[in-house]
Design an enzyme around this catalytic site. Structure first.
Site, PDB file in Angstrom:
ATOM      1  CG  MET A 105      22.464  12.691   3.646  1.00 40.61           C
ATOM      2  SD  MET A 105      23.690  13.798   2.913  1.00 40.61           S
ATOM      3  CE  MET A 105      22.779  14.425   1.489  1.00 40.61           C
ATOM      4  CD  GLU A 156      -1.762  -2.351   1.662  1.00 39.48           C
ATOM      5  OE1 GLU A 156      -0.579  -2.581   1.989  1.00 39.48           O
ATOM      6  OE2 GLU A 156      -2.680  -3.179   1.802  1.00 39.48           O
TER       7      GLU A 156
END
Lengths: 564, 161
Positions: free
Chosen positions: A478, A49
């Site tokens: 990152m 979903e």
């Protein structure tokens, strides 16, 4: 004729002009799925979903229309929450239809019951629980209206199973009338005159544009103002594409934490900052007290709460960005004859140009290892800048923002506010449905792509030509960069060297996989990959410890940039 | 500074949690909150007292207005208005101090609403200052229990006088 709730829902979606719905069935929504063979729209079956909500979001960003997703109650609904929050932070119009247990069971801890209206209250523009089938049509109408009007955002409608089964007469409301909702679109004329005068008097003006320019279709008005009044332009991550990136004279690139030297210095030295459809996010301002210290601040935004929230501005304008910029154009166009904007702003444009030359966006090229920035540059070159670029979150996102030059709005799809890893690929699927003839590329990291990799099945079975280019450095890059710079290289849990064989993974799903390990192969294999029909993964083995620069450390002033 | 906000809302399920959630989610402070229906059954009025500097109050007002179910927000602090709170207080009482308690109750025009051998329950109504004064005077007798309605407020009819 009386219709069931499910039939009414489909009729409403038809009247709202819905073309595609991304969804996943379940017990509470079987009645809706039972009617799908008669639906006016295409239903795309996702594999999770979260994929559905991100795809609806990507569809909305690429098309400018409302994206729709349909999921079942309980876990189906909760799986969309990250995607709803993503759309909320970036003001993306999405309608989320969730199944709910039958109304008599609500509150009883029934199987697959969850209070999704309660859960999503803080991350939706508004949400509804439909408890009477006679309310259904006007709730759906209101949901679409709210999603797309004012400051756009996600709206959730919770649909109990028994409501979908109950019959009633279908009445399509003639219009939407909400006494408590009345966004202000038109700018205040006096404020516009004030801003026009500030522009006439300014010597060092700069435009700081955000996502609001794109969602309000203000890019043309903005480009007119910048070009005719000779004002340099910088944009937030969300604003990329609102001004032609190939305008070398006026385009400064992105500002903020990973913004360009010229953009950050420009903000720091400007005497007039025009903030348009942006919200002074901490990733943009750095240390708030030192943001644009010499400037008069003008802030145009449709959302009154954005104004005076993080930064105190001198001239606020609550209005639609496009209408405000068009009003400014009307106000300033006659001045073009009387004022020498070009001459007046020339020393400033020259100065900004010097900053851009002193420290351009750059990286240290290598003959032996593949630099991720080089890959993005090549993608731009090969696609002639005409692709829709989706990104995941982290270094891949910043390099995409920095090195793929964006010229048009709705071509850079990225989770800016929430920073949702796993956004890019399902968003690319949505974007490909919105723009079937466009090249859609997800610039991914090896970490992020694994967060919604299951959607390969969705992409393959719909014959979508989405291309995934993984800048694979074997790290959560990152976070590793922060660890390197601020945590003494303590690379705790950021090394992802145990990873799937992405080429075989692509093949296992019926997609095509490529791997690039040598610099000299980058262009050739990228071309080959982009020319390959269908869904493609390109696993590019890039420099493992490359950093994103410039970088303003969190909480520092914009001028305190770490440079290459 | 303390502000009293009068918030007109659609009378529908969830509206209280939208407002309360806004305050908790954004780190705003609620000192008191009172909700009740109006003459129009479709509309309720909330009276919220909150504290914050000018910038925070401006954000609170704007954020409240942004809620789809909020119809109107008025900051009564900027206007001439009537503010009232009702407090029920159960106070320790004995033969020695009962008369003194009743005198205090009388001075503040409070009402005795319940009495027993060792307790007196009184009903007090007033603005912030009056309630604070009553409480400070009655504390010495021993306040056993207290229940406050939260402030209700209304703009005065004549504003320029």
């Amino acid at each position: 004729m009386e219709l069931t709730g499910a039939q009414i829902l489909l009729e409403c979606l038809k009247r709202e002009g819905v073309e595609v719905v991304f969804g996943f069935p379940g017990g509470a929504v079987i009645d809706i799925y039972n009617e799908l063979p008669n639906a006016s729209f295409k239903h795309v079956l996702v594999r999770h979903e979260q994929g559905a909500i991100h795809a609806a979001d990507g569809y909305a960003r690429a098309s400018g229309k409302v994206g729709v997703c349909l999921v079942t109650s309980g876990p189906g609904a909760t799986n969309t929450v990250t995607g709803i929050a993503t759309a909320y932070m970036d003001s993306i119009p999405v309608v989320i239809l969730t199944g709910q247990v039958p109304t008599p069971l609500i509150g009883n801890d029934a199987f697959q019951e969850v209070d999704i209206v309660g859960i999503t209250r803080p991350c939706t523009k508004h949400n509804y629980l439909v408890k009477d089938v006679n309310d259904l049509a006007h709730v759906i109408r209101q949901a679409f209206f709210l999603a797309r009007s004012g400051r756009p955002g996600p709206v959730l409608v919770d649909l109990p199973k028994d409501i979908m089964q109950t019959r009633t007469k279908f009445v399509w409301p003639a219009d939407v009338n909400m006494r408590s909702y009345n966004p202000n679109y038109k700018p205040h004329a006096g404020q516009i005159r004030k801003v026009a005068q500030l522009i006439r008097e300014s010597e060092r003006p700069i435009i700081y544009a955000g996502g609001g320019v794109i969602s309000s279709h203000a890019h043309e008005a903005l480009t007119w103002l910048a070009e005719n009044l000779h004002i340099p332009v910088t944009a937030t991550l969300m604003g990329l594409g609102c001004f032609p990136g190939d305008n070398k004279r006026l385009w400064l690139g992105m500002l903020g934490m990973h913004g360009t030297y010229a953009a950050n210095m420009g903000i720091n030295n400007a005497d007039l900052v025009l903030a348009i459809g942006a919200r002074f996010d901490d990733r943009v301002t750095g240390k708030v007290s030192t943001f644009a210290p010499k400037a008069t601040l003008v802030h145009i935004d449709i959302d009154p709460t954005s104004i005076q929230k993080n930064v105190s501005v001198h001239v606020p304008i609550v209005s639609d960005c496009r209408l405000a910029l068009e009003a400014l154009k009307e106000e300033l166009e006659p001045s073009l004859a009387d004022y020498d904007f070009e001459g007046g702003h020339m020393p400033w444009i020259t100065k900004v140009g010097v900053w851009a030359k002193e420290h351009p966006l750059t990286y240290k090229p290598s003959a032996t290892t593949i630099k991720p920035q080089y890959v993005v540059e090549k993608l731009h070159e090969i696609t002639k800048g005409d692709a829709i670029i989706c990104t995941e979150v982290g270094q891949n996102q910043m390099w995409a923002a920095q090195f793929y030059t964006f010229n048009k709005p709705n071509t850079f799809l990225s989770s800016g506010g929430l920073g949702t890893m796993g956004y890019g690929f399902p968003a690319a699927i949505g974007a490909q449905f919105a723009c079937p003839d466009k090249m859609v590329i997800d610039i991914a990291g090896d970490g992020s792509i694994q967060m919604n990799i299951q959607e390969l099945a969705t992409s393959v079975c719909n014959n979508l030509g989405v291309k995934i280019v993984i800048l694979n450095n074997g790290f959560l890059g990152m976070v590793r960069q922060w660890q390197e710079l601020f945590y003494k290289k303590n690379y705790c849990e950021t090394c992802m060297d145990a990873q799937p064989d992405f080429v075989k993974l692509a093949e296992a799903y019926g997609a095509t996989g490529f791997r690039i390990t040598q610099v000299e192969d980058v262009e050739r294999v990228l071309r080959q990959a982009l020319d390959t029909p269908g869904t493609v993964i390109v696993d590019v083995r890039v420099e493992k410890e490359e950093n994103v620069y410039p970088m303003v450390p969190a909480g520092a002033s914009l001028t305190d940039m770490l440079l290459v | 500074m303390r502000h009293t906000l009068s918030v007109t809302v659609e009378n529908e399920p969830g509206v209280l949690s939208r407002v309360a959630g806004l305050f908790s989610g954004r780190g705003f402070n609620i000192e008191s909150l009172n909700v009740g229906p109006t003459l129009d059954p479709g509309i309720s009025v909330m009276t919220i007292t909150t504290e914050g500097d000018e910038q925070i109050i401006e954000q609170i007002v704007k954020q409240l207005r942004k809620l789809i179910t909020v119809i109107k927000v008025v900051d009564l602090t900027e206007l001439k208005s009537v503010l009232r709170e009702m407090v029920l207080m159960k106070i320790n009482a004995n033969d020695a101090n009962r008369a003194e308690i009743l005198r205090t109750v009388d001075i503040f025009r409070c009402k005795v609403v319940d009495v027993s051998i060792d307790e007196i329950t009184i009903e007090a109504t007033g603005n912030y200052d009056k309630i604070a004064a009553i409480l400070s005077l009655l504390t010495r007798f021993g306040v056993k229990e207290i229940s406050r309605s939260g402030m209700v407020a209304m703009k005065r009819s004549v504003q320029n006088s």
